[in-house]
Design a protein around this motif. Structure first.
Motif, short mmCIF file in Angstrom:
data_model
loop_
_atom_site.label_atom_id
_atom_site.label_comp_id
_atom_site.label_asym_id
_atom_site.label_seq_id
_atom_site.Cartn_x
_atom_site.Cartn_y
_atom_site.Cartn_z
N GLU A 292 -9.63 1.40 -9.00
CA GLU A 292 -9.34 1.48 -7.57
C GLU A 292 -8.23 0.49 -7.26
OE1 GLU A 292 -11.76 0.76 -3.43
OE2 GLU A 292 -12.86 1.46 -5.19
N TYR A 293 -7.35 0.89 -6.38
CA TYR A 293 -6.26 0.00 -5.96
C TYR A 293 -6.77 -1.00 -4.93
CZ TYR A 293 -2.73 2.97 -8.15
OH TYR A 293 -1.98 3.67 -9.05
N ILE B 27 -2.69 11.98 -6.29
CA ILE B 27 -2.43 11.33 -5.00
C ILE B 27 -1.48 12.16 -4.16
CG2 ILE B 27 -1.29 9.32 -3.96
CD1 ILE B 27 -2.64 7.59 -6.06
N LYS B 28 -0.47 12.77 -4.79
CA LYS B 28 0.43 13.65 -4.05
C LYS B 28 -0.31 14.87 -3.52
CE LYS B 28 4.72 12.34 -6.34
NZ LYS B 28 5.80 12.75 -7.23
N GLU B 29 -1.25 15.42 -4.31
CA GLU B 29 -2.04 16.55 -3.84
C GLU B 29 -2.92 16.15 -2.65
OE1 GLU B 29 -4.20 17.84 -7.28
OE2 GLU B 29 -2.43 18.80 -8.18
N SER C 160 0.82 -1.21 0.00
CA SER C 160 0.00 0.00 0.00
C SER C 160 0.85 1.26 0.00
CB SER C 160 -0.93 0.01 1.21
OG SER C 160 -0.18 0.02 2.40
N LYS C 161 2.15 1.12 -0.25
CA LYS C 161 3.05 2.26 -0.26
C LYS C 161 2.76 3.15 -1.47
CE LYS C 161 7.88 3.48 0.00
NZ LYS C 161 9.25 3.02 0.01
N ASN C 162 2.67 4.43 -1.23
CA ASN C 162 2.49 5.49 -2.24
C ASN C 162 1.14 5.45 -2.95
OD1 ASN C 162 5.06 6.47 -1.70
ND2 ASN C 162 5.98 5.15 -3.25
N ILE C 163 0.15 4.74 -2.44
CA ILE C 163 -1.17 4.79 -3.06
C ILE C 163 -2.21 5.40 -2.12
CG2 ILE C 163 -0.76 2.87 -4.63
CD1 ILE C 163 -2.46 1.14 -2.77
N LEU C 164 -1.82 5.73 -0.90
CA LEU C 164 -2.69 6.31 0.12
C LEU C 164 -3.95 5.47 0.30
CD1 LEU C 164 -2.53 10.16 -0.47
CD2 LEU C 164 -1.20 8.77 1.09
N TYR C 165 -3.75 4.19 0.51
CA TYR C 165 -4.87 3.27 0.69
C TYR C 165 -5.65 3.66 1.94
CZ TYR C 165 -7.45 -1.11 0.70
OH TYR C 165 -8.45 -2.04 0.66
N GLY C 166 -6.94 3.89 1.80
CA GLY C 166 -7.79 4.28 2.91
C GLY C 166 -8.01 5.77 3.01
N PRO D 216 -9.72 8.97 1.84
CA PRO D 216 -10.92 9.22 1.02
C PRO D 216 -10.64 10.07 -0.21
CG PRO D 216 -11.36 9.71 3.33
CD PRO D 216 -9.90 9.43 3.21
N CYS D 217 -9.75 11.03 -0.10
CA CYS D 217 -9.42 11.89 -1.24
C CYS D 217 -8.77 11.07 -2.35
CB CYS D 217 -8.49 13.01 -0.79
SG CYS D 217 -7.94 14.10 -2.12
N ALA D 218 -7.84 10.21 -2.00
CA ALA D 218 -7.16 9.38 -3.00
C ALA D 218 -8.11 8.35 -3.60
CB ALA D 218 -5.95 8.70 -2.38
N THR D 219 -8.96 7.78 -2.78
CA THR D 219 -9.93 6.81 -3.29
C THR D 219 -10.88 7.47 -4.28
OG1 THR D 219 -9.81 5.59 -1.21
CG2 THR D 219 -11.70 5.14 -2.62
N GLU D 220 -11.32 8.68 -3.96
CA GLU D 220 -12.21 9.41 -4.87
C GLU D 220 -11.49 9.76 -6.17
OE1 GLU D 220 -14.57 13.65 -5.04
OE2 GLU D 220 -14.09 12.79 -3.09
N ALA D 221 -10.22 10.13 -6.08
CA ALA D 221 -9.46 10.47 -7.29
C ALA D 221 -9.29 9.25 -8.20
CB ALA D 221 -8.09 11.02 -6.90
#
Length: 138
Positions: free
Chosen positions: A82-83, A126-128, A62-68, A70-75
């Motif tokens: 989805e990862y 994801i960085k944002e 789960s490194k660098n994917i921000l698993y969990g 909400p902002c990254a999941t929505e993106a």
């Protein structure tokens, strides 16, 4: 005189009842369902709201994917995927070659639907998200 007052009160009551009925006729607030128009069959494809098909990309870590997050999941869902964290060697999980084939097909789909630079775009988003939420562990 009493008769006219009585008639006037009855007319006022009926006007108020009609105003309340018009207010209650907004069925979208009362029935939160897919189909809010009466007389239409909800199971027909043309009457259903559009749904987005989400594809899944399997990753080992789960490194660098921000698993969990909400902002990254929505993106990622806006991009159409989805990862899913799927460590290798767990009983019942797909094998490495199955995961590679699946991921190849999903990435090929994203290449044609989101463009050749879809990976750069999602990494930037994801960085944002990490910067906005203060998630520096990610």
């Amino acid at each position: 005189m009493r008769f006219t007052v009585l008639v006037g009160i009855m007319m006022l009551a009926s006007c108020l009842a009609q105003a309340q009925k018009k207010k209650d006729d907004d069925i979208t607030s009362q029935f939160p369902t897919e189909n809010t128009r009466f007389g239409l069959e909800a199971n027909k494809a043309k009457n259903r709201p559009d749904r987005k098909n989400i594809s899944y990309l399997y990753v080992e870590s789960s490194k660098n994917i921000l698993y969990g997050n909400p902002c990254a999941t929505e993106a990622t869902r806006k991009m159409g995927f989805e990862y899913v964290v799927q460590p290798l060697g767990i009983p019942g999980s797909p094998e490495a070659d199955e995961i590679e084939k699946h991921n190849f097909l999903v990435k090929l789909k994203l290449f044609f639907t989101r463009g050749p630079f879809w990976k750069l775009v999602i990494n930037k988003r994801i960085k944002e998200c990490a910067a906005k939420s203060g998630d520096i562990v990610g």
